[in-house]
Design a protein around this motif. Structure first.
Motif, mmCIF file in Angstrom:
data_model
loop_
_atom_site.group_PDB
_atom_site.id
_atom_site.type_symbol
_atom_site.label_atom_id
_atom_site.label_comp_id
_atom_site.label_asym_id
_atom_site.label_seq_id
_atom_site.Cartn_x
_atom_site.Cartn_y
_atom_site.Cartn_z
ATOM 1 N N LYS A 105 0.831 -1.212 0.000
ATOM 2 C CA LYS A 105 0.000 0.000 0.000
ATOM 3 C C LYS A 105 0.862 1.258 0.000
ATOM 4 C CE LYS A 105 -4.163 -1.873 2.129
ATOM 5 N NZ LYS A 105 -5.055 -1.821 3.287
ATOM 6 N N GLU A 106 1.923 1.241 0.807
ATOM 7 C CA GLU A 106 2.824 2.401 0.833
ATOM 8 C C GLU A 106 3.476 2.613 -0.531
ATOM 9 O OE1 GLU A 106 5.666 2.184 4.007
ATOM 10 O OE2 GLU A 106 4.110 1.775 5.488
ATOM 11 N N ALA A 107 3.899 1.529 -1.142
ATOM 12 C CA ALA A 107 4.537 1.639 -2.458
ATOM 13 C C ALA A 107 3.545 2.160 -3.491
ATOM 14 C CB ALA A 107 5.086 0.282 -2.884
ATOM 15 N N TRP A 108 2.307 1.677 -3.442
ATOM 16 C CA TRP A 108 1.275 2.132 -4.375
ATOM 17 C C TRP A 108 1.020 3.628 -4.209
ATOM 18 C CZ3 TRP A 108 -1.269 1.463 -8.655
ATOM 19 C CH2 TRP A 108 -2.451 2.146 -8.868
ATOM 20 N N ARG A 109 0.929 4.089 -2.978
ATOM 21 C CA ARG A 109 0.668 5.506 -2.727
ATOM 22 C C ARG A 109 1.814 6.382 -3.238
ATOM 23 N NH1 ARG A 109 -0.709 3.617 2.772
ATOM 24 N NH2 ARG A 109 -2.907 3.072 2.691
ATOM 25 N N THR A 111 3.473 5.924 -5.965
ATOM 26 C CA THR A 111 3.544 5.957 -7.431
ATOM 27 C C THR A 111 2.654 7.061 -7.975
ATOM 28 O OG1 THR A 111 1.661 4.470 -7.830
ATOM 29 C CG2 THR A 111 3.815 3.438 -7.452
ATOM 30 N N ASN A 112 2.786 7.280 -9.297
ATOM 31 C CA ASN A 112 1.901 8.236 -9.951
ATOM 32 C C ASN A 112 0.680 7.525 -10.537
ATOM 33 O OD1 ASN A 112 2.868 6.937 -12.191
ATOM 34 N ND2 ASN A 112 3.888 8.714 -13.078
ATOM 35 N N ARG A 114 0.479 5.263 -12.689
ATOM 36 C CA ARG A 114 0.631 4.859 -14.090
ATOM 37 C C ARG A 114 1.907 4.040 -14.205
ATOM 38 N NH1 ARG A 114 -0.562 10.612 -15.239
ATOM 39 N NH2 ARG A 114 -2.804 10.666 -15.573
ATOM 40 N N ASP A 115 1.812 2.895 -14.826
ATOM 41 C CA ASP A 115 2.969 2.011 -14.965
ATOM 42 C C ASP A 115 3.620 1.810 -13.587
ATOM 43 O OD1 ASP A 115 4.674 0.348 -16.366
ATOM 44 O OD2 ASP A 115 6.094 1.946 -16.783
ATOM 45 N N GLU A 116 2.792 1.350 -12.653
ATOM 46 C CA GLU A 116 3.205 1.312 -11.244
ATOM 47 C C GLU A 116 4.229 0.233 -10.892
ATOM 48 O OE1 GLU A 116 -0.160 -1.351 -11.928
ATOM 49 O OE2 GLU A 116 0.042 0.781 -12.295
ATOM 50 N N HIS A 117 4.261 -0.872 -11.623
ATOM 51 C CA HIS A 117 5.158 -1.960 -11.247
ATOM 52 C C HIS A 117 6.632 -1.568 -11.174
ATOM 53 C CE1 HIS A 117 1.541 -4.362 -12.245
ATOM 54 N NE2 HIS A 117 1.917 -4.963 -11.125
ATOM 55 N N PRO A 118 7.183 -0.887 -12.175
ATOM 56 C CA PRO A 118 8.600 -0.485 -12.046
ATOM 57 C C PRO A 118 8.806 0.510 -10.898
ATOM 58 C CG PRO A 118 7.885 -0.305 -14.321
ATOM 59 C CD PRO A 118 6.663 -0.595 -13.501
ATOM 60 N N GLN A 119 7.813 1.341 -10.627
ATOM 61 C CA GLN A 119 7.948 2.325 -9.554
ATOM 62 C C GLN A 119 7.894 1.646 -8.175
ATOM 63 O OE1 GLN A 119 5.431 5.897 -10.103
ATOM 64 N NE2 GLN A 119 4.855 4.923 -12.050
ATOM 65 N N MET A 120 7.079 0.617 -8.051
ATOM 66 C CA MET A 120 6.927 -0.053 -6.766
ATOM 67 C C MET A 120 8.104 -0.991 -6.466
ATOM 68 S SD MET A 120 2.859 -0.895 -6.851
ATOM 69 C CE MET A 120 2.814 -1.774 -5.314
ATOM 70 N N ALA A 121 8.749 -1.497 -7.497
ATOM 71 C CA ALA A 121 9.820 -2.478 -7.316
ATOM 72 C C ALA A 121 11.167 -1.823 -7.042
ATOM 73 C CB ALA A 121 9.925 -3.378 -8.547
ATOM 74 N N CYS A 122 11.314 -0.556 -7.306
ATOM 75 C CA CYS A 122 12.623 0.087 -7.137
ATOM 76 C C CYS A 122 12.981 0.315 -5.706
ATOM 77 C CB CYS A 122 12.652 1.423 -7.863
ATOM 78 S SG CYS A 122 12.556 1.184 -9.654
#
Length: 122
Positions: A105-109, A111-112, A114-122
């Motif tokens: 949930k923190e990782a999702w929040r 992100t922008n 859009r195309d959340e997977h690369p943003q959440m995995a970094c």
């Protein structure tokens, strides 16, 4: 209870399917023993080996596409964990699952959206 229900399926589903679930239930019940020795750990390994040897039938029948399931993977570590830390009675994965939910949930929040997977995995 699950063993009773599994017994009701004898003769109604393929023997190998019964064997898969029977070995998995054996593993679960054996893992819950309050104490272990070399014999019970051997039974635990035997149940796990039987499960892995026969689980392919579930793919063949279309029950599962894959077995990349964290809880199935964690079974491989039970015997070593029991040897290192003792019996698994009163152990569960709820705390880790809750942490995973919080972190996701923190990782999702962050992100922008859009195309959340690369943003959440970094």
């Amino acid at each position: 209870m699950a063993c009773i229900l599994l017994g009701c399926l004898v003769g109604k589903i393929p023997r190998r399917v019964i064997l898969v679930y029977h070995s998995l239930l054996d593993f679960i019940y054996l893992a819950q023993y309050p104490t272990h020795d070399d014999h019970t750990l051997g039974y635990l390994q035997e149940a796990l080996d039987t499960f892995h040897k026969n689980k392919i039938v579930l793919k063949e029948l279309g029950v599962r596409e894959h077995f990349n399931i964290p809880k199935i993977h964690s079974l491989a570590h039970y015997i070593n964990s029991i040897c290192m830390f003792g019996a698994t009675d009163n152990y569960n994965t709820e705390a880790f699952e809750h942490l995973h939910i919080d972190f996701a949930k923190e990782a999702w929040r962050a992100t922008n959206k859009r195309d959340e997977h690369p943003q959440m995995a970094c």
